[in-house]
Design a protein around this motif. Structure first.
Motif, PDB file in Angstrom:
ATOM      1  N   GLN A 189      -7.306   4.335  -3.037  1.00 30.67           N
ATOM      2  CA  GLN A 189      -7.318   2.870  -3.054  1.00 30.67           C
ATOM      3  C   GLN A 189      -5.991   2.318  -2.530  1.00 30.67           C
ATOM      4  O   GLN A 189      -4.940   2.472  -3.168  1.00 30.67           O
ATOM      5  CB  GLN A 189      -7.566   2.359  -4.479  1.00 30.67           C
ATOM      6  CG  GLN A 189      -8.911   2.811  -5.049  1.00 30.67           C
ATOM      7  CD  GLN A 189      -9.097   2.410  -6.507  1.00 30.67           C
ATOM      8  OE1 GLN A 189      -8.160   1.941  -7.161  1.00 30.67           O
ATOM      9  NE2 GLN A 189     -10.308   2.596  -7.023  1.00 30.67           N
ATOM     10  N   GLY A 190      -6.044   1.721  -1.355  1.00 26.90           N
ATOM     11  CA  GLY A 190      -4.854   1.080  -0.781  1.00 26.90           C
ATOM     12  C   GLY A 190      -3.686   2.013  -0.564  1.00 26.90           C
ATOM     13  O   GLY A 190      -2.528   1.569  -0.569  1.00 26.90           O
ATOM     14  N   LEU A 191      -3.947   3.278  -0.322  1.00 22.55           N
ATOM     15  CA  LEU A 191      -2.861   4.260  -0.171  1.00 22.55           C
ATOM     16  C   LEU A 191      -2.193   4.100   1.192  1.00 22.55           C
ATOM     17  O   LEU A 191      -2.880   4.010   2.218  1.00 22.55           O
ATOM     18  CB  LEU A 191      -3.424   5.673  -0.314  1.00 22.55           C
ATOM     19  CG  LEU A 191      -2.392   6.787  -0.524  1.00 22.55           C
ATOM     20  CD1 LEU A 191      -1.820   6.708  -1.937  1.00 22.55           C
ATOM     21  CD2 LEU A 191      -3.034   8.151  -0.277  1.00 22.55           C
ATOM     22  N   TYR A 192      -0.860   4.058   1.221  1.00 22.73           N
ATOM     23  CA  TYR A 192      -0.159   3.981   2.503  1.00 22.73           C
ATOM     24  C   TYR A 192       1.182   4.700   2.407  1.00 22.73           C
ATOM     25  O   TYR A 192       1.711   4.962   1.317  1.00 22.73           O
ATOM     26  CB  TYR A 192       0.044   2.520   2.931  1.00 22.73           C
ATOM     27  CG  TYR A 192       1.020   1.720   2.094  1.00 22.73           C
ATOM     28  CD1 TYR A 192       2.345   1.546   2.495  1.00 22.73           C
ATOM     29  CD2 TYR A 192       0.612   1.118   0.902  1.00 22.73           C
ATOM     30  CE1 TYR A 192       3.236   0.796   1.734  1.00 22.73           C
ATOM     31  CE2 TYR A 192       1.490   0.363   0.144  1.00 22.73           C
ATOM     32  CZ  TYR A 192       2.799   0.208   0.565  1.00 22.73           C
ATOM     33  OH  TYR A 192       3.675  -0.521  -0.196  1.00 22.73           O
ATOM     34  N   GLY A 212       2.744   3.447  -1.552  1.00 18.88           N
ATOM     35  CA  GLY A 212       1.981   2.571  -2.425  1.00 18.88           C
ATOM     36  C   GLY A 212       0.526   2.983  -2.459  1.00 18.88           C
ATOM     37  O   GLY A 212       0.074   3.798  -1.663  1.00 18.88           O
ATOM     38  N   GLY A 213      -0.192   2.438  -3.419  1.00 18.98           N
ATOM     39  CA  GLY A 213      -1.612   2.740  -3.538  1.00 18.98           C
ATOM     40  C   GLY A 213      -1.915   3.689  -4.683  1.00 18.98           C
ATOM     41  O   GLY A 213      -1.017   4.124  -5.417  1.00 18.98           O
ATOM     42  N   ARG A 214      -3.195   4.018  -4.846  1.00 12.71           N
ATOM     43  CA  ARG A 214      -3.652   4.845  -5.958  1.00 12.71           C
ATOM     44  C   ARG A 214      -4.464   6.030  -5.456  1.00 12.71           C
ATOM     45  O   ARG A 214      -5.157   5.944  -4.437  1.00 12.71           O
ATOM     46  CB  ARG A 214      -4.511   4.016  -6.926  1.00 12.71           C
ATOM     47  CG  ARG A 214      -3.860   2.744  -7.426  1.00 12.71           C
ATOM     48  CD  ARG A 214      -4.823   1.949  -8.292  1.00 12.71           C
ATOM     49  NE  ARG A 214      -4.989   2.550  -9.612  1.00 12.71           N
ATOM     50  CZ  ARG A 214      -6.037   2.362 -10.393  1.00 12.71           C
ATOM     51  NH1 ARG A 214      -7.067   1.630  -9.963  1.00 12.71           N
ATOM     52  NH2 ARG A 214      -6.108   2.924 -11.592  1.00 12.71           N
ATOM     53  N   ILE A 215      -4.371   7.143  -6.195  1.00  9.79           N
ATOM     54  CA  ILE A 215      -5.159   8.349  -5.937  1.00  9.79           C
ATOM     55  C   ILE A 215      -5.850   8.707  -7.243  1.00  9.79           C
ATOM     56  O   ILE A 215      -5.210   9.185  -8.192  1.00  9.79           O
ATOM     57  CB  ILE A 215      -4.281   9.522  -5.471  1.00  9.79           C
ATOM     58  CG1 ILE A 215      -3.493   9.146  -4.219  1.00  9.79           C
ATOM     59  CG2 ILE A 215      -5.135  10.773  -5.227  1.00  9.79           C
ATOM     60  CD1 ILE A 215      -2.406  10.151  -3.859  1.00  9.79           C
TER      61      ILE A 215
END
Length: 366
Positions: free
Chosen positions: A13-16, A63-66
């Motif tokens: 989710q939104g990983l960068y 940033g973001g989620r795993i």
């Protein structure tokens, strides 16, 4: 995918990831189902290894989620994520025998020796290396070493297994043999697999679904056939398999479809509708090489017919592959099985190419 899966659902989710001013991975969302065999493909430097490394914990994201099984592991160190990893170079311990290589992650987890023996013997059977536990890894072939790496990555039953170009060091025949081994291995262990490769055929042969990555972004996700038959843009069309791509100068409606002006007086017929909000220079025509027939005579049933000169004719991998020059600026690739009905053209020969209107795809220009 495995019927009784022990794999984990993976959600990105939104990983960068940024390195200063360089964006290695744009904000990315991805959903991999429990027990799915999912491949990442793309050109070198596209971001696929950055994404895999972030999931493994080797590349801290910006940033973001795993989420692995619903748990965010971004702040969890790699050794606590309970994720298996198979590398291209195997990363086996040369001073250890096969048994000890496979047992290593269990011993690191303080598993009892009796349980270790049971699990290692089970994995040796899964990868068809029974009776070879006492051998040194230097005594094994490349394919056998890769099986040891697979067994070591799966021996502690991780719900998620990451594979980074695991067959890249093998020759073609052994690579194809190991693809079959990995498919069978996946069915038996039931883990979710995320597989990075540069080989499109390998990805299509192994995977339930594929994500195509370019410039740090996931361009399209789908089943192999879906990506091949309905590419979302010209990059996907050209990257997955071979494609004849034509820039379009103009688009005009026809009685039974659309007429495309390609240039140089060449027109193509298609039954496809142009993508919404994309006309003329914004789209390209795509014809797969195997959709084109090569004959001496014009077929009245063909929606598209062009004449050309054979520049090159090659027999490879059970297929005849031709390069046919239609004009000074247009050359087509044609692939045909070398059956008795096929015309075997030679360089310098004038031929007629034909294909159905429905085989002219329309894709947005990347």
């Amino acid at each position: 995918m495995s019927g009784a899966s022990r794999g984990a659902h993976l959600a990105i989710q939104g990983l960068y990831k940024r390195y200063g001013d360089v964006q290695a991975l744009a904000p990315t969302d991805l959903d991999v189902a429990q027990g799915e065999f999912f491949a990442l493909i793309g050109p070198s430097g596209s971001g696929k290894s950055t994404l895999l490394g972030s999931i493994a914990g080797f590349v801290p994201p910006s940033g973001g989620r795993i989420l692995v099984g619903g748990v965010d592991v971004v702040s969890v160190p790699p050794y606590r994520r309970n994720i298996g990893m198979v590398f291209q170079n195997y990363a086996l311990f040369p001073h250890m025998v096969v048994f000890d290589n496979i047992a290593f992650p269990l011993r690191m987890r303080k598993v009892a020796e009796t349980e270790i023996r049971t699990r290692v013997e089970r994995m040796l059977a899964v990868v068809r290396l029974e009776g070879m536990g006492a051998r040194r890894t230097s005594q094994l072939s490349g394919g056998q070493q890769q099986r040891v790496a697979l067994a070591r990555a799966a021996v502690y039953d991780p719900p998620l297994l990451l594979m980074d170009e695991p067959l890249g060091a093998l020759d073609k025949n052994l690579r194809e043999e190991m693809q079959d081994e990995i498919k069978q291995f996946h069915r038996q262990i039931g883990a979710t697999v995320l597989y990075v490769t540069h080989d499109q055929d390998e990805a299509a042969r192994l995977s339930d679904r594929i994500a195509i990555v370019n410039h740090g972004r996931i361009v399209q996700v789908g089943a192999p056939r879906e990506l091949y038959e309905a590419p979302c843009n010209s990059f996907v069309a050209s990257f997955l398999g071979e494609a004849n791509l034509f820039p379009i100068q103009s688009v005009a409606p026809a009685v039974d479809g659309t007429t495309l002006e390609i240039g140089g007086g060449m027109r193509l017929a298609t039954t496809r509708k142009p993508p919404e909000a994309a006309t003329g220079a914004g789209i390209m025509a795509c014809v797969r090489p195997e959709a084109i027939g090569l004959n001496h005579r014009t077929s009245a049933a063909a929606g598209n017919t062009v004449e050309g000169i054979v520049d090159d004719a090659v027999y490879t991998a059970g297929m005849l592959r031709y390069r046919v020059r239609v004009s000074d600026s247009i050359q087509l690739t044609v692939r045909q099985p070398p059956g008795h009905a096929a015309h075997h053209a030679i360089p310098g020969e004038r031929v007629v190419l034909s294909w159905r209107a429905e085989d002219t795809l329309l894709v947005p220009r990347e």
